[in-house]
Motif scaffolding. Structure first.
Motif, PDB file in Angstrom:
ATOM      1  N   ILE A  54      -1.364  -1.119  -4.292  1.00  0.00           N
ATOM      2  CA  ILE A  54      -2.603  -0.380  -4.066  1.00  0.00           C
ATOM      3  C   ILE A  54      -2.271   1.028  -3.606  1.00  0.00           C
ATOM      4  O   ILE A  54      -1.470   1.219  -2.680  1.00  0.00           O
ATOM      5  N   LYS A  55      -2.906   2.005  -4.253  1.00  0.00           N
ATOM      6  CA  LYS A  55      -2.771   3.402  -3.840  1.00  0.00           C
ATOM      7  C   LYS A  55      -4.015   3.774  -3.050  1.00  0.00           C
ATOM      8  O   LYS A  55      -5.129   3.759  -3.570  1.00  0.00           O
ATOM      9  N   LEU A 102      -9.414   5.078  -5.049  1.00  0.00           N
ATOM     10  CA  LEU A 102      -8.429   4.014  -4.873  1.00  0.00           C
ATOM     11  C   LEU A 102      -7.981   3.498  -6.235  1.00  0.00           C
ATOM     12  O   LEU A 102      -8.766   3.406  -7.177  1.00  0.00           O
ATOM     13  N   MET A 103      -6.695   3.147  -6.328  1.00  0.00           N
ATOM     14  CA  MET A 103      -6.153   2.556  -7.549  1.00  0.00           C
ATOM     15  C   MET A 103      -5.407   1.273  -7.184  1.00  0.00           C
ATOM     16  O   MET A 103      -4.736   1.216  -6.151  1.00  0.00           O
ATOM     17  N   TYR A 104      -5.561   0.246  -8.024  1.00  0.00           N
ATOM     18  CA  TYR A 104      -4.858  -1.007  -7.753  1.00  0.00           C
ATOM     19  C   TYR A 104      -4.346  -1.633  -9.043  1.00  0.00           C
ATOM     20  O   TYR A 104      -4.902  -1.446 -10.129  1.00  0.00           O
ATOM     21  N   PHE A 141       0.833  -1.201   0.000  1.00  0.00           N
ATOM     22  CA  PHE A 141       0.000   0.000   0.000  1.00  0.00           C
ATOM     23  C   PHE A 141       0.871   1.255   0.000  1.00  0.00           C
ATOM     24  O   PHE A 141       1.827   1.359   0.770  1.00  0.00           O
ATOM     25  N   TYR A 142       0.487   2.203  -0.839  1.00  0.00           N
ATOM     26  CA  TYR A 142       1.140   3.505  -0.882  1.00  0.00           C
ATOM     27  C   TYR A 142       0.107   4.594  -0.599  1.00  0.00           C
ATOM     28  O   TYR A 142      -1.033   4.524  -1.063  1.00  0.00           O
ATOM     29  N   ALA A 143       0.541   5.585   0.172  1.00  0.00           N
ATOM     30  CA  ALA A 143      -0.327   6.724   0.425  1.00  0.00           C
ATOM     31  C   ALA A 143      -0.496   7.540  -0.846  1.00  0.00           C
ATOM     32  O   ALA A 143       0.446   7.723  -1.614  1.00  0.00           O
ATOM     33  N   SER A 144      -1.718   7.990  -1.083  1.00  0.00           N
ATOM     34  CA  SER A 144      -2.000   8.771  -2.283  1.00  0.00           C
ATOM     35  C   SER A 144      -2.879   9.959  -1.913  1.00  0.00           C
ATOM     36  O   SER A 144      -3.660   9.896  -0.959  1.00  0.00           O
ATOM     37  N   LYS A 145      -2.755  11.028  -2.684  1.00  0.00           N
ATOM     38  CA  LYS A 145      -3.612  12.199  -2.485  1.00  0.00           C
ATOM     39  C   LYS A 145      -4.831  12.161  -3.387  1.00  0.00           C
ATOM     40  O   LYS A 145      -5.626  13.091  -3.410  1.00  0.00           O
TER      41      LYS A 145
END
Length: 254
Positions: free
Chosen positions: A172-173, A146-148, A138-142
């Motif tokens: 996963i963002k 959600l994107m995977y 998992f990556y933190a996103s602004k």
């Protein structure tokens, strides 16, 4: 001793004989009782106690115990074989889930795109992810959505805004809102979370790359292990509910 008690005890003591032989012995004793009018005391005088009479038959006749033991050994062997298959299968799955393709911690949600082989899929209104036998980074996103990017097309969206992923490897963002992760028999990696999270782990491992960020960790755990994490005052709260799971700081594993 009454006749019925004598016969009852004898039947019990002869239980290891095959059925036909046991029935024949009992029938002979019953015939003797009918012809002679013997009572319990007479039976003991003539044949001995039920234990003594049973012992004399068991010494001279084959019993079904050998067959039962053989069958039991076969069953135990089958159980052990199945157990070993499950163990080696679990080891293989564990190794495939815990080894890292590369050092995930040196990438961000903006730079990870070049390391994924599968296309990215964007979904909106997702508030939770359910993982089952998955390796997920998992990556933190602004981004609000959600994107995977997953190695297998095994994802299912349900009506409650939950993304279900099974038996896959995924990047996963996370959307920039309150979020929940549910994990069963999975390996989870969190790279520098930027928001509060609720995480339920069952028979799973989780590694966190803090990267100088401070987090307030809240743990509810059972039969679980936590290593290397230090809870600090922060506006980012990460709440864990753990069962038979392990949590540690992220270290690159080849």
């Amino acid at each position: 001793m009454k006749n019925e008690n004598y016969l009852k005890s004898l039947k019990k003591l002869l239980k290891d004989l095959d059925t036909d032989t046991k029935n024949q012995i009992i029938k002979e004793i019953e015939s003797y009782i009918d012809e002679s009018g013997a009572n319990g005391e007479t039976l003991v005088e003539k044949f001995g106690t039920p234990e003594e009479l049973a012992s004399s038959y068991l010494e001279d006749m084959p019993i079904k115990k050998t067959k039962t033991k053989s069958k039991t050994v076969k069953i135990l062997f089958s159980i052990v074989a199945i157990f070993m298959i499950l163990i080696f299968g679990s080891i293989f799955l564990f190794n495939s889930l815990t080894s890292d393709d590369f050092d995930y911690s040196i990438f961000t949600s903006e730079t990870i795109d070049g390391k994924t082989k599968e296309p990215w899929i964007e979904v909106s209104n997702i508030s939770a992810v359910n993982l089952k036998q998955v390796k997920a980074v998992f990556y933190a996103s602004k981004n609000e959505n959600l994107m995977y990017s997953c190695s297998k097309d095994t994802t299912v969206l349900n009506e409650k805004g939950i993304l279900n992923i099974k038996q896959s490897k995924c990047f996963i963002k996370l959307p920039y809102n309150v979020f929940k992760i549910n994990s069963f028999q999975s390996n989870v990696v969190l790279i520098k979370p930027e928001k509060s999270l609720d995480i339920d782990l069952e028979q799973s491992t989780l590694r966190i790359a803090e990267k100088q960020n401070k987090y307030k960790y809240i743990f509810e755990r059972k039969q679980s292990d936590i290593k290397g994490l230090e809870s600090k005052e922060s506006n980012i709260n990460i709440k864990f509910k753990l069962y038979q799971s392990n949590i540690s700081k992220y270290q690159y594993k080849k």
